[in-house]
Design a protein around this motif. Structure first.
Motif, PDB file in Angstrom:
ATOM      1  N   SER A 967     -31.817 -16.022  16.597  1.00  0.00           N
ATOM      2  CA  SER A 967     -30.846 -14.831  16.675  1.00  0.00           C
ATOM      3  C   SER A 967     -29.388 -15.261  16.331  1.00  0.00           C
ATOM      4  N   ALA A 968     -29.434 -16.272  15.245  1.00  0.00           N
ATOM      5  CA  ALA A 968     -28.054 -16.545  14.878  1.00  0.00           C
ATOM      6  C   ALA A 968     -27.793 -15.622  13.552  1.00  0.00           C
ATOM      7  N   ASP A 969     -26.390 -15.400  13.334  1.00  0.00           N
ATOM      8  CA  ASP A 969     -26.257 -14.797  12.067  1.00  0.00           C
ATOM      9  C   ASP A 969     -26.492 -15.494  10.983  1.00  0.00           C
ATOM     10  N   PRO A 970     -27.104 -15.298  10.036  1.00  0.00           N
ATOM     11  CA  PRO A 970     -27.514 -16.022   8.849  1.00  0.00           C
ATOM     12  C   PRO A 970     -26.109 -16.621   8.055  1.00  0.00           C
ATOM     13  N   ALA A 971     -25.048 -15.944   8.217  1.00  0.00           N
ATOM     14  CA  ALA A 971     -23.665 -16.720   7.637  1.00  0.00           C
ATOM     15  C   ALA A 971     -23.258 -17.802   8.558  1.00  0.00           C
ATOM     16  N   TYR A 972     -23.586 -17.819   9.906  1.00  0.00           N
ATOM     17  CA  TYR A 972     -23.108 -18.600  10.738  1.00  0.00           C
ATOM     18  C   TYR A 972     -24.265 -19.319  11.538  1.00  0.00           C
ATOM     19  N   PRO A 973     -25.092 -19.939  11.079  1.00  0.00           N
ATOM     20  CA  PRO A 973     -26.339 -20.429  11.583  1.00  0.00           C
ATOM     21  C   PRO A 973     -26.151 -21.350  12.714  1.00  0.00           C
ATOM     22  N   GLU A 974     -25.126 -21.956  12.800  1.00  0.00           N
ATOM     23  CA  GLU A 974     -24.672 -23.045  13.871  1.00  0.00           C
ATOM     24  C   GLU A 974     -24.031 -22.510  15.033  1.00  0.00           C
ATOM     25  N   VAL A 975     -23.757 -21.223  15.009  1.00  0.00           N
ATOM     26  CA  VAL A 975     -23.108 -20.629  16.217  1.00  0.00           C
ATOM     27  C   VAL A 975     -23.879 -19.233  16.815  1.00  0.00           C
ATOM     28  N   THR A 976     -23.592 -18.973  18.130  1.00  0.00           N
ATOM     29  CA  THR A 976     -24.281 -17.798  18.704  1.00  0.00           C
ATOM     30  C   THR A 976     -23.830 -16.604  17.985  1.00  0.00           C
ATOM     31  N   ALA A 977     -24.362 -15.603  18.104  1.00  0.00           N
ATOM     32  CA  ALA A 977     -24.061 -14.251  17.713  1.00  0.00           C
ATOM     33  C   ALA A 977     -22.669 -13.795  17.680  1.00  0.00           C
ATOM     34  N   ARG A 978     -22.305 -13.948  19.157  1.00  0.00           N
ATOM     35  CA  ARG A 978     -20.927 -13.682  19.717  1.00  0.00           C
ATOM     36  C   ARG A 978     -19.916 -14.688  19.055  1.00  0.00           C
ATOM     37  N   ASP A 979     -20.159 -15.838  18.817  1.00  0.00           N
ATOM     38  CA  ASP A 979     -19.160 -16.713  18.178  1.00  0.00           C
ATOM     39  C   ASP A 979     -19.138 -16.469  16.838  1.00  0.00           C
ATOM     40  N   ALA A 980     -20.088 -15.950  16.107  1.00  0.00           N
ATOM     41  CA  ALA A 980     -20.063 -15.496  14.665  1.00  0.00           C
ATOM     42  C   ALA A 980     -19.142 -14.306  14.635  1.00  0.00           C
ATOM     43  N   ARG A 981     -19.160 -13.367  15.642  1.00  0.00           N
ATOM     44  CA  ARG A 981     -18.168 -12.201  15.355  1.00  0.00           C
ATOM     45  C   ARG A 981     -16.862 -12.651  15.470  1.00  0.00           C
ATOM     46  N   ALA A 982     -16.596 -13.734  16.452  1.00  0.00           N
ATOM     47  CA  ALA A 982     -15.292 -13.972  16.531  1.00  0.00           C
ATOM     48  C   ALA A 982     -14.759 -14.794  15.318  1.00  0.00           C
ATOM     49  N   LEU A 983     -15.555 -15.456  14.561  1.00  0.00           N
ATOM     50  CA  LEU A 983     -15.276 -16.176  13.370  1.00  0.00           C
ATOM     51  C   LEU A 983     -14.819 -15.137  12.213  1.00  0.00           C
ATOM     52  N   ARG A 984     -15.857 -14.234  12.181  1.00  0.00           N
ATOM     53  CA  ARG A 984     -15.659 -13.130  11.194  1.00  0.00           C
ATOM     54  C   ARG A 984     -14.335 -12.404  11.359  1.00  0.00           C
ATOM     55  N   GLU A 985     -13.973 -12.274  12.641  1.00  0.00           N
ATOM     56  CA  GLU A 985     -12.726 -11.420  13.151  1.00  0.00           C
ATOM     57  C   GLU A 985     -11.496 -12.412  12.551  1.00  0.00           C
ATOM     58  N   LEU A 986     -11.806 -13.692  12.673  1.00  0.00           N
ATOM     59  CA  LEU A 986     -10.786 -14.518  12.385  1.00  0.00           C
ATOM     60  C   LEU A 986     -10.636 -14.936  10.896  1.00  0.00           C
ATOM     61  N   GLY A 987     -11.669 -14.405  10.091  1.00  0.00           N
ATOM     62  CA  GLY A 987     -11.717 -14.667   8.574  1.00  0.00           C
ATOM     63  C   GLY A 987     -12.008 -15.946   8.386  1.00  0.00           C
ATOM     64  N   VAL A 988     -13.062 -16.494   9.160  1.00  0.00           N
ATOM     65  CA  VAL A 988     -13.314 -17.925   9.092  1.00  0.00           C
ATOM     66  C   VAL A 988     -14.725 -18.060   8.415  1.00  0.00           C
ATOM     67  N   ARG A 989     -14.902 -18.590   7.380  1.00  0.00           N
ATOM     68  CA  ARG A 989     -16.136 -18.617   6.377  1.00  0.00           C
ATOM     69  C   ARG A 989     -17.070 -19.944   7.142  1.00  0.00           C
TER      70      ARG A 989
END
Length: 996
Positions: A967-989
């Motif tokens: 279920s993970a975002d391919p760009a953020y495979p180590e974290v949940t989809a929720r955490d991936a959204r948070a990282l995207r909004e923060l601009g963290v790759r």
């Protein structure tokens, strides 16, 4: 999500910098002993007291009038309890919307201070009588000034807010002038008179003492049974056997026998005539002697007299007793008067002989029955003058023939020789029946700690039962009893206590034979013995006192200064030199503070206003300051000076014993402040049931240190979390918030009125209980624990996170203001940390009103639903605790339990709720059926069972939740989809997870 910052894979990227973790400089360790003085200095710099008065302009007034402590030593724990409790009242009433003012005061006159100066004199070998009175008074004044300055700083260190720059002092010249005016009002109305009554007298201190200046301690007294021979009977046919008998009395004060003038009995007691039929040789009670005794007590009397056998000759009717006349047991030695029998209700057959030796110069009840019988005694030709058998030094006078110079109590407070010489004389006269010793509670001076005596002395009194024309022809007693009913007593039992004291008290003794005090400013005509009443003379006295203080009375040794200008011959008048009882001083404080100071003047109910005045002191002040203030105001103004009277108990050690330096069980407020801080002491005061005695000690204080730690850490977490809050993300419509946030707003709206009601009712213990339970149980252990995941990990755009931050903001504002009257330093520190702009504007949490939680936040249906949800949650968390204890899991996020719910009501409550989120697990499966037999259950939550399972999937490198990697975002495979959204909004790759 948990607060744990370890337990991540060694090769995982560091996402900690992307979390919205709490950030605050509000320290976990309070450091109160160092931080509190800094806040005190800030309050002084910004003039917090002045700002409070300015902020409260136009509001109804709530004035707490300070009961003045003595300025004669460092404060003790009782002082601290009293002042902190007063501060709780004042601060909470101010934050409830009143103009709540507090002006501290000090009692500066009286024996406590004079006694200290005399001690210094004795240490230097000086004699007080060799020093001019005005010089001695100056030393007393300087001593009081020194201790006022010391105590002021000690009281301020407790965090007590008041007008410390302008307190009231009873020794201030205007105060002394007003006290003089007050006593002259009693003289003008005819309530003040000079009389002769037995008063409690301290031989050590050479002065009369009021009830409030006396404490009862164990004392061993000599006791005697004394025979008074019957010499006459009013019966037409006197009984020859009775005329040969003696009436026996028992007393614990043999030295009062020279002052005997009567014997009291009670016509409801059964009496008998007894004869001694067997006794040892040389016994005081001889064979053939006959005695009149109460039948219930006869056996005990004969046992004490070592009589081997006796017989009841016959019963005696009450009328026969009343008609008897006795001889004094020392007849023929200067005591050749008749001793009548007087019927009195105060006589019982519980102890003694059923007869009371009556010496009107040495006992209150003795005096009362003697005075009440005066007319009948005069008709019988009996001299009613009360003798002065004992002088101010405790020595017998010429009114005690044969014993002049013998001493009852020495000037050191030790037993003199009076009892022994009296007992020897009684044995020699053949009228001693028995002697012994008794341990009992006996009055002692609370200052010298030495026994006192009752002795007849000329004193100045205020009449309790004289109708006063200017007061509607009512008596002072009647007015005072009526005023008690119109006063609110907290606790309510205080009303009965003071009512009984006023109903039964004798006339008020207001004179003291001392030097340091306000004099009784009256002149007495030497011929007529009448008090001079002249308004012009009185005004001149008051005017002189305003300018020079009460010393003006003592420098005018013959009264010419105040008499001659108005045509009076000073030689014709006696200038009274007694000073006023210090209780009259403190009882008059309302007259020179509440009525004179504009910032304290109140428009009370009787004046058409809503202002209220409270007096607050320890429960002993029912006979002290509450009492004297009531009498002074009622006697001059016709009403009580207060609307509310609150009383508290005394401080005891942890075992419930009285504190004393000799026991080593004293807890000093200075030590508590030095070790833990004043807020810990204040928390102890607030949490205690002040209506009873309060225990304190190291172990008890440890409990409050822990309670304080939990409260502080809750505030710290809120401050840290609110570092991520700003007005632009505030959720202004509560109905759009998630249920959990609406539940917390409901609880605030529910709690606010309860807290305010408790403050209005002076129930600070309830405030502490309500807030501690809410902050510890509902916030730290539930709401904050659940919401940490959303607050730390949700995206910036998350409505849940914004709602939670908004609720924490409301929680902080409410809780900090609600705690402010109690934890004055901690609440201020937190407030200034939260609102640095307020700090820059010289603001303070103490200038706020209690924060309001709108009624619109109330949602009882939602609360009822969440009560059910939390019941289910308790079963889940209980099951997880067992898993932790067995080390099958560490964090609750490692679990994904299976929950079986057979209760349809509980199942319905869970509709739409993420139970995994509420239980802080990575997953949860709910089944609507009975669980297996070995499932975990709680007895008080039937219909719910839990089987624990470990969570499937992998651990999120950011939030530590377990999730399905598919279920993970391919760009953020180590974290949940929720955490991936948070990282995207923060601009963290993903490749640079440690940065932004």
């Amino acid at each position: 999500m948990t607060d744990k910052a370890t337990d991540k894979p060694a090769d995982a990227a560091d996402y900690s910098q992307t979390l919205f973790l709490p950030q605050t400089e509000f320290p976990m360790r309070a450091g109160l002993p160092q931080r509190e003085p800094e806040l005190l200095a800030r309050w002084a710099r910004i003039d917090l007291y002045g700002k409070l008065r300015e902020a409260a302009k136009g509001r109804d007034r709530f004035v707490l009038h300070d009961g003045p402590p003595y300025a004669n030593g460092n404060i003790h724990i009782g002082h601290a309890l009293n002042k902190v409790l007063k501060d709780l009242v004042v601060r909470s009433q101010q934050m409830l919307g009143q103009d709540s003012n507090y002006v501290p005061g000090w009692d500066c006159h009286g024996l406590p201070i004079e006694w200290k100066i005399e001690e210094e004199y004795r240490a230097k070998g000086r004699n007080k009588d060799d020093v001019p009175v005005v010089e001695f008074r100056k030393e007393c004044r300087a001593f009081a000034e020194k201790w006022v300055a010391i105590q002021r700083e000690e009281f301020k260190r407790l965090g007590v807010e008041g007008d410390w720059s302008d307190p009231y002092l009873t020794m201030a010249y205007p105060a002394e002038a007003q006290i003089a005016r007050e006593i002259m009002k009693f003289a003008e109305s005819g309530q003040l008179y000079r009389g002769s009554k037995p008063v409690m007298w301290s031989v050590v201190e050479k002065t009369a003492l009021a009830e409030a200046e006396v404490e009862y301690e164990e004392h061993t007294s000599d006791t005697v049974f004394v025979a008074f021979p019957v010499i006459a009977s009013a019966s037409p046919e006197p009984d020859a056997a009775l005329l040969k008998a003696s009436i026996v009395i028992w007393t614990t004060t043999p030295w009062t026998i020279p002052g005997n003038r009567a014997i009291s009995f009670n016509n409801r007691i059964d009496y008998g005539l007894y004869e001694v039929t067997a006794a040892p040789d040389n016994n005081w009670a001889k064979v053939g002697a006959s005695y009149v005794l109460a039948k219930n007590l006869a056996a005990g009397v004969f046992k004490a007299a070592k009589v081997e056998d006796f017989r009841l000759v016959r019963d005696l009717a009450p009328g026969v007793i009343e008609g008897l006349t006795c001889a004094h047991p020392l007849r023929g030695q200067g005591y050749d008067f008749e001793v009548p029998l007087l019927d009195g209700d105060h006589v019982t057959d519980e102890a003694g002989t059923g007869f009371v030796h009556t010496a009107p110069g040495h006992g209150r009840e003795d005096f009362d029955i003697w005075m009440a019988s005066g007319r009948r005694l005069g008709e019988r030709g009996i001299e009613t003058r009360i003798p002065y058998t004992v002088d101010e030094n405790g020595r017998f006078t010429k009114d005690a023939p044969g014993f002049e110079g013998a001493q009852v109590i020495t000037d050191k407070g030790e037993k003199g020789d009076a009892n022994e010489v009296l007992i020897k004389a009684l044995a020699g006269s053949g009228h001693l029946v028995a002697r012994g010793r008794l341990k009992h509670q006996y009055p002692h001076s609370w200052r010298s700690k030495k026994p006192v005596i009752f002795r007849n002395t000329p004193q100045w009194f205020i009449a309790m039962d004289k109708p006063v024309q200017g007061l509607g022809n009512r008596t002072l007693r009647e007015i005072a009893l009526g005023a008690i009913k119109e006063t609110q007593w907290v606790p309510a039992a205080g009303e009965n206590r003071i009512n009984g004291m006023i109903a039964n008290r004798p006339d008020w003794v207001v004179s003291r034979q001392r030097a340091w005090g306000v004099p009784i400013t009256v002149f007495v005509d030497k011929e007529s013995k009448e008090v001079l009443v002249d308004a012009k003379v009185n005004a001149a006295i008051a005017e002189a006192f305003e300018a020079e203080g009460a010393d003006a009375w003592f420098t005018d040794t013959d009264g010419a200064r105040f008499l001659a200008p108005f045509g009076y011959d000073p030689a014709r008048y006696e200038r009274v030199t007694d000073v006023l009882d210090v209780w009259f001083d403190s009882g008059s404080t309302h007259a020179f503070t509440l009525e004179k100071r504009g910032d304290l003047r109140a428009r009370r109910r009787g004046d058409g206003g809503n202002d209220r005045i409270m007096y607050l002191e320890g429960s002993d002040q029912h006979r002290g300051w509450f009492h004297s203030s009531l009498l002074e105001s009622c006697g001059t103004r016709g009403r009580a000076p207060y609307d509310i009277v609150l009383t508290h108990g005394f401080c005891l050690d942890e075992k419930g014993e009285k504190m004393s330096k000799s026991k080593g069980n004293v807890t000093a407020p200075q030590d508590i402040i030095k070790d833990s801080g004043a807020d810990i002491l204040r928390l102890w005061v607030a949490a205690a049931d002040y209506s009873d005695d309060l225990r304190i000690g190291k172990e008890i204080l440890k409990t409050f240190v822990e309670t304080y730690r939990k409260l502080r850490n809750t505030m710290r977490w809120m401050l840290g979390t609110l570092a991520h809050f700003s007005e632009d993300i505030r959720v202004v419509e509560p109905q759009t918030m998630p249920e959990l946030e609406r539940l917390m707003l409901h609880r605030l709206a529910e709690l606010g009125p309860q807290v305010e009601e408790a403050y209005r009712g002076y129930d600070y213990k309830k405030v502490v209980t309500l807030l501690s339970q809410f902050m510890n149980t509902e916030l730290s252990a539930f709401y904050f624990d659940v919401r940490k995941d959303a607050l730390y990990c949700d995206p910036l755009s998350s409505h849940v996170r914004k709602s939670a931050l908004t609720v924490v903001d409301h929680l902080f504002r409410c809780l900090t203001t609600w705690l402010a009257p109690i934890l004055v330093f901690t609440a201020e520190e937190a407030w200034l940390e939260r609102y640095p702009e307020v700090k820059g504007l010289d603001g303070s949490v103490h200038l706020e009103l209690f924060a309001q939680a709108p009624e619109s936040w109330l949602d009882p249906e939602l609360a009822e639903r969440w009560t059910k949800i939390r019941r289910v949650r308790r079963v889940v968390t209980g099951a997880l605790e067992l898993e932790r204890a067995a080390k099958r899991i560490g964090s609750s996020l490692e679990a994904a339990p299976q929950v079986f719910i057979s209760d349809p009501d509980l199942l319905a409550a869970l509709s739409g709720v993420d139970l995994a989120e509420i239980s802080i697990t990575s997953g949860i499966r709910i089944e609507s059926r009975d669980g297996p037999q070995d499932a975990f259950r709680l007895a008080d939550v039937p219909g719910v069972a839990v089987v624990s399972h470990r969570a499937d999937g992998v651990k999120c490198a950011r939030s530590w939740k377990y999730f399905d990697p598919a279920s993970a975002d391919p760009a953020y495979p180590e974290v949940t989809a929720r955490d991936a959204r948070a990282l995207r909004e923060l601009g963290v790759r993903q490749s640079g997870a440690g940065g932004r």
